[in-house]
Design a protein around this motif. Structure first.
Motif, mmCIF file in Angstrom:
data_model
loop_
_atom_site.group_PDB
_atom_site.id
_atom_site.type_symbol
_atom_site.label_atom_id
_atom_site.label_comp_id
_atom_site.label_asym_id
_atom_site.label_seq_id
_atom_site.Cartn_x
_atom_site.Cartn_y
_atom_site.Cartn_z
ATOM 1 N N GLN A 135 23.501 31.198 34.483
ATOM 2 C CA GLN A 135 22.029 30.836 34.435
ATOM 3 C C GLN A 135 21.663 30.162 33.201
ATOM 4 O O GLN A 135 20.931 29.238 32.940
ATOM 5 C CB GLN A 135 21.152 31.641 34.994
ATOM 6 N N VAL A 136 22.014 30.744 32.079
ATOM 7 C CA VAL A 136 21.363 30.238 30.728
ATOM 8 C C VAL A 136 22.414 29.310 30.069
ATOM 9 O O VAL A 136 22.217 28.803 29.055
ATOM 10 C CB VAL A 136 21.153 31.346 29.926
ATOM 11 N N ASP A 137 23.679 29.382 30.489
ATOM 12 C CA ASP A 137 24.804 28.562 29.837
ATOM 13 C C ASP A 137 25.670 27.844 30.376
ATOM 14 O O ASP A 137 25.337 26.604 30.517
ATOM 15 C CB ASP A 137 25.514 29.735 29.097
ATOM 16 N N SER A 138 26.536 28.503 31.087
ATOM 17 C CA SER A 138 27.723 27.714 31.920
ATOM 18 C C SER A 138 27.487 26.580 32.922
ATOM 19 O O SER A 138 28.240 25.508 33.045
ATOM 20 C CB SER A 138 28.874 28.759 32.165
ATOM 21 N N SER A 139 26.355 27.077 33.693
ATOM 22 C CA SER A 139 26.117 25.820 34.686
ATOM 23 C C SER A 139 25.617 24.728 33.940
ATOM 24 O O SER A 139 25.646 23.599 34.756
ATOM 25 C CB SER A 139 25.005 26.454 35.611
ATOM 26 N N ILE A 140 24.942 24.678 32.914
ATOM 27 C CA ILE A 140 24.235 23.490 32.401
ATOM 28 C C ILE A 140 25.142 22.905 31.157
ATOM 29 O O ILE A 140 25.813 23.623 30.499
ATOM 30 C CB ILE A 140 23.198 23.893 31.401
ATOM 31 N N GLY A 141 25.326 21.676 31.256
ATOM 32 C CA GLY A 141 25.993 20.804 30.133
ATOM 33 C C GLY A 141 27.245 19.971 30.643
ATOM 34 O O GLY A 141 28.074 19.453 29.855
ATOM 35 N N GLY A 142 28.044 20.471 31.911
ATOM 36 C CA GLY A 142 29.052 19.690 32.218
ATOM 37 C C GLY A 142 30.355 19.901 31.671
ATOM 38 O O GLY A 142 31.270 19.338 31.821
ATOM 39 N N LYS A 143 30.520 21.139 30.970
ATOM 40 C CA LYS A 143 31.728 21.385 30.594
ATOM 41 C C LYS A 143 32.486 22.226 31.639
ATOM 42 O O LYS A 143 32.234 23.234 32.141
ATOM 43 C CB LYS A 143 31.906 22.348 29.252
ATOM 44 N N VAL A 144 33.366 21.562 32.250
ATOM 45 C CA VAL A 144 34.383 22.251 33.414
ATOM 46 C C VAL A 144 35.544 22.307 33.160
ATOM 47 O O VAL A 144 36.301 21.504 32.225
ATOM 48 C CB VAL A 144 34.061 21.257 34.662
ATOM 49 N N ALA A 145 36.341 23.215 33.349
ATOM 50 C CA ALA A 145 37.628 23.658 33.124
ATOM 51 C C ALA A 145 38.314 24.962 34.149
ATOM 52 O O ALA A 145 37.651 25.673 34.444
ATOM 53 C CB ALA A 145 37.726 24.019 31.631
ATOM 54 N N ILE A 146 39.673 24.572 33.832
ATOM 55 C CA ILE A 146 40.545 25.721 34.256
ATOM 56 C C ILE A 146 41.431 26.085 33.097
ATOM 57 O O ILE A 146 41.474 25.535 31.949
ATOM 58 C CB ILE A 146 41.457 25.423 35.636
ATOM 59 N N ASP A 147 42.038 27.291 33.084
ATOM 60 C CA ASP A 147 42.915 27.915 32.166
ATOM 61 C C ASP A 147 44.402 27.444 32.642
ATOM 62 O O ASP A 147 44.686 27.369 33.534
ATOM 63 C CB ASP A 147 42.652 29.540 32.095
ATOM 64 N N LEU A 148 45.019 27.578 31.494
ATOM 65 C CA LEU A 148 46.640 27.582 31.675
ATOM 66 C C LEU A 148 47.067 28.946 31.162
ATOM 67 O O LEU A 148 46.462 29.634 30.573
ATOM 68 C CB LEU A 148 47.251 26.320 30.623
ATOM 69 N N THR A 149 48.508 29.107 31.356
ATOM 70 C CA THR A 149 48.983 30.436 30.860
ATOM 71 C C THR A 149 48.838 30.427 29.448
ATOM 72 O O THR A 149 48.820 31.589 28.986
ATOM 73 C CB THR A 149 50.363 30.591 31.508
ATOM 74 N N THR A 150 49.097 29.269 28.926
ATOM 75 C CA THR A 150 48.632 29.231 27.341
ATOM 76 C C THR A 150 47.457 29.605 26.665
ATOM 77 O O THR A 150 47.305 29.918 25.631
ATOM 78 C CB THR A 150 49.476 27.915 26.666
ATOM 79 N N GLY A 151 46.369 29.393 27.449
ATOM 80 C CA GLY A 151 45.057 29.592 26.942
ATOM 81 C C GLY A 151 43.944 29.241 27.869
ATOM 82 O O GLY A 151 44.070 28.720 28.960
ATOM 83 N N LYS A 152 42.881 29.688 27.429
ATOM 84 C CA LYS A 152 41.416 29.460 28.179
ATOM 85 C C LYS A 152 41.071 28.230 28.158
ATOM 86 O O LYS A 152 41.230 27.529 26.986
ATOM 87 C CB LYS A 152 40.519 30.589 27.719
ATOM 88 N N ASN A 153 40.562 27.549 29.201
ATOM 89 C CA ASN A 153 39.864 26.341 29.202
ATOM 90 C C ASN A 153 40.508 25.119 28.715
ATOM 91 O O ASN A 153 40.223 24.337 27.898
ATOM 92 C CB ASN A 153 38.471 26.481 28.373
ATOM 93 N N LEU A 154 41.912 25.198 28.796
ATOM 94 C CA LEU A 154 42.807 24.169 28.122
ATOM 95 C C LEU A 154 42.922 22.742 28.953
ATOM 96 O O LEU A 154 43.253 21.939 28.497
ATOM 97 C CB LEU A 154 44.082 24.722 27.862
ATOM 98 N N THR A 155 42.461 22.841 30.251
ATOM 99 C CA THR A 155 42.462 21.776 30.884
ATOM 100 C C THR A 155 41.004 21.547 31.606
ATOM 101 O O THR A 155 40.510 22.167 32.357
ATOM 102 C CB THR A 155 43.459 21.536 32.106
ATOM 103 N N GLY A 156 40.632 20.304 31.338
ATOM 104 C CA GLY A 156 38.993 20.242 31.993
ATOM 105 C C GLY A 156 38.504 18.903 31.434
ATOM 106 O O GLY A 156 39.086 17.815 30.939
ATOM 107 N N SER A 157 37.046 18.686 31.611
ATOM 108 C CA SER A 157 36.591 17.370 31.336
ATOM 109 C C SER A 157 35.024 17.872 31.263
ATOM 110 O O SER A 157 34.773 18.997 31.327
ATOM 111 C CB SER A 157 36.777 16.399 32.263
ATOM 112 N N PHE A 158 34.289 16.515 30.898
ATOM 113 C CA PHE A 158 32.812 16.750 30.990
ATOM 114 C C PHE A 158 32.478 15.931 32.255
ATOM 115 O O PHE A 158 32.785 14.685 32.398
ATOM 116 C CB PHE A 158 32.236 16.091 29.797
ATOM 117 N N TYR A 159 31.754 16.800 33.156
ATOM 118 C CA TYR A 159 31.089 16.230 34.488
ATOM 119 C C TYR A 159 30.113 16.839 34.733
ATOM 120 O O TYR A 159 30.114 18.249 35.070
ATOM 121 C CB TYR A 159 32.609 16.487 35.405
ATOM 122 N N GLN A 160 28.853 15.830 34.719
ATOM 123 C CA GLN A 160 27.576 16.772 35.076
ATOM 124 C C GLN A 160 27.375 16.901 36.382
ATOM 125 O O GLN A 160 27.758 16.237 37.185
ATOM 126 C CB GLN A 160 26.601 15.878 34.333
#
Ligand SMILES: NC(=O)c1ccc[n+]([C@@H]2O[C@H](COP(=O)([O-])OP(=O)(O)OC[C@H]3O[C@@H](n4cnc5c(N)ncnc54)[C@H](O)[C@@H]3O)[C@@H](O)[C@H]2O)c1
Ligand SMILES: [Zn+2]
Length: 371
Positions: A135-160
């Motif tokens: 509510q205060v952070d992740s839902s706002i701002g359009g950073k969307v992503a998934i994790d890869l086995t090599t690290g968190k949030n490594l594949t994503g985009s900006f999509y509002q």
């Protein structure tokens, strides 16, 4: 109740903060989102709030198609994203216009937003965040992503999203640990930008911990306004304005990684420690007063966040730090508080200074002890 706008030209959107879902249908109708909603959530959230959210979506004229994902960070995987894309394409069809509804915490929000950004090169999506962090952070701002086995949030985009609809009543059902994890981000907002919020957190601790409506409304609204303002000025983190949101996250992520995402430290707990590390470094460099450092440590501790690093070797944390994508080209770069409500971005902090403060926080040495 109240609304804030993320201002991004024709991609601008509202963040509504409400005490119930009553206003959702009217809000959605005005957005003309499509004919069919793919409601992405997990079994736990579905059993808590699925029914009433489905009613509200139907009231807005959408046909609702629920799709469940697993309840944990594991859901932010390539496998789940592909499975979801398949599910959406089977729901889609002639004469239909699909939109995605993310109902959940940061995990569901990041995954659903990512999938919405790539299905048919992007379909509209909305965020209905259910955790304090979302509510205060992740839902706002359009950073969307998934994790890869090599690290968190490594594949994503900006999509509002097209709207963020916050129903603060969801917070009542949150576990104590998830609540406190969200509080770490709220304390962060106070330190980086809002002394008044920080003082409010110190003066109203019991009302906040009891999750009283008035207190929740106050702190969530403040944070939403700060995040919306920052994203409106620097959507893609190109001007270093958005960078200040990373306060506590550099050391925090390294602590999270070093603990092997074992669950020993939640995200918020690790970020709480990361903020203390950054504050201690700032104090050590003569930028933050001892009184403000004490206030930061005391506030984090008073909300049940850890103030010592336990069970993790400093060397392991330093190794994780070296892989951080915010440590540009091996140059150490940290967001440091200079007083409550103000931070600066500082580069080229000697690694030794960071290592020393991590080590001190892992033992019981306080900054005052070893002067
Ligand atoms: N996109 C961004 O800008 C951004 C920012 C910060 C964090 N994140 C991401 O957010 C994720 C963490 O999000 P989170 O902390 O919300 O965790 P989460 O989504 O895993 O939710 C935590 C737990 O709470 C449960 N839950 C959700 N709402 C509930 C409710 N109202 N009552 C009871 N239980 C509820 C969930 O099922 C889950 O078990 C991470 O993947 C992180 O990378 C993204
Ligand atoms: Zn965070």
């Amino acid at each position: 109740m109240n609304a804030t706008t993320v201002r991004l030209g024709d991609r601008s959107y509202k963040i509504r903060i409400e005490k119930s879902l009553k206003m959702l249908p009217r809000q959605l109708k005005s957005l003309n989102l499509g004919t069919d909603a793919v409601l992405i959530t997990n079994p736990k959230i579905n059993s808590l709030f699925g029914k009433k959210v489905k009613y509200a979506l139907r009231d807005s004229g959408l046909k609702v198609n629920p799709v469940l994902v697993p309840d944990s960070e594991r859901a932010k995987s390539v496998k789940e994203a592909v499975r979801l894309l398949g599910a959406i394409s089977r729901i889609d069809g002639k004469g239909k216009r699909i939109c995605v509804v993310a109902l959940g915490g940061g995990v569901v929000g990041d995954l659903a937003g990512f999938v919405a950004s790539i299905y048919k090169r992007g379909v509209p999506y909305i965020q209905i965040p259910t955790t304090l962090l979302a509510q205060v952070d992740s839902s706002i701002g359009g950073k969307v992503a998934i994790d890869l086995t090599t690290g968190k949030n490594l594949t994503g985009s900006f999509y509002q999203p097209r709207i963020v609809y916050i129903d603060i009543s969801f917070i009542r059902d949150l576990s104590r640990r998830d609540f406190i994890s969200g509080m770490a981000e709220i304390i962060k907002y106070g330190i980086i930008k809002d002394k008044r919020l920080f003082n409010y957190l110190r003066d109203n601790r019991s009302a906040i911990l009891r999750r009283e409506t008035k207190a929740l409304l106050e702190i969530i609204t403040r944070c939403v306004k700060i995040k919306a303002g920052i994203v409106s000025k620097d959507e893609r983190e190109r001007k270093s304005i958005r960078t200040i949101l990373n306060f506590g996250h550099t050391a925090g992520h390294a602590i999270e990684t070093a603990s092997g995402y074992s669950g020993y430290y939640s995200h918020g707990e690790a970020i709480g420690l990361g903020m203390i590390v950054a504050a201690r470094i700032s104090n050590r460099l003569g930028r933050l007063s001892a009184a403000d450092l004490l206030k930061i440590e005391d506030t984090a501790g008073s909300y049940g966040l850890p103030t010592r690093i336990k069970r993790i070797d400093t060397r392991k944390i330093m190794r994780s730090l070296a892989y951080d994508k915010k440590f540009i080209h091996g140059v150490t770069r940290l967001v440091l508080p200079v007083r409550i409500g103000k931070v600066v971005i500082k580069e080229r902090i000697p690694e030794e200074v960071i290592r020393r403060e991590l080590k001190r926080l892992s033992s019981k040495i306080t900054p005052a002890d070893d002067r």
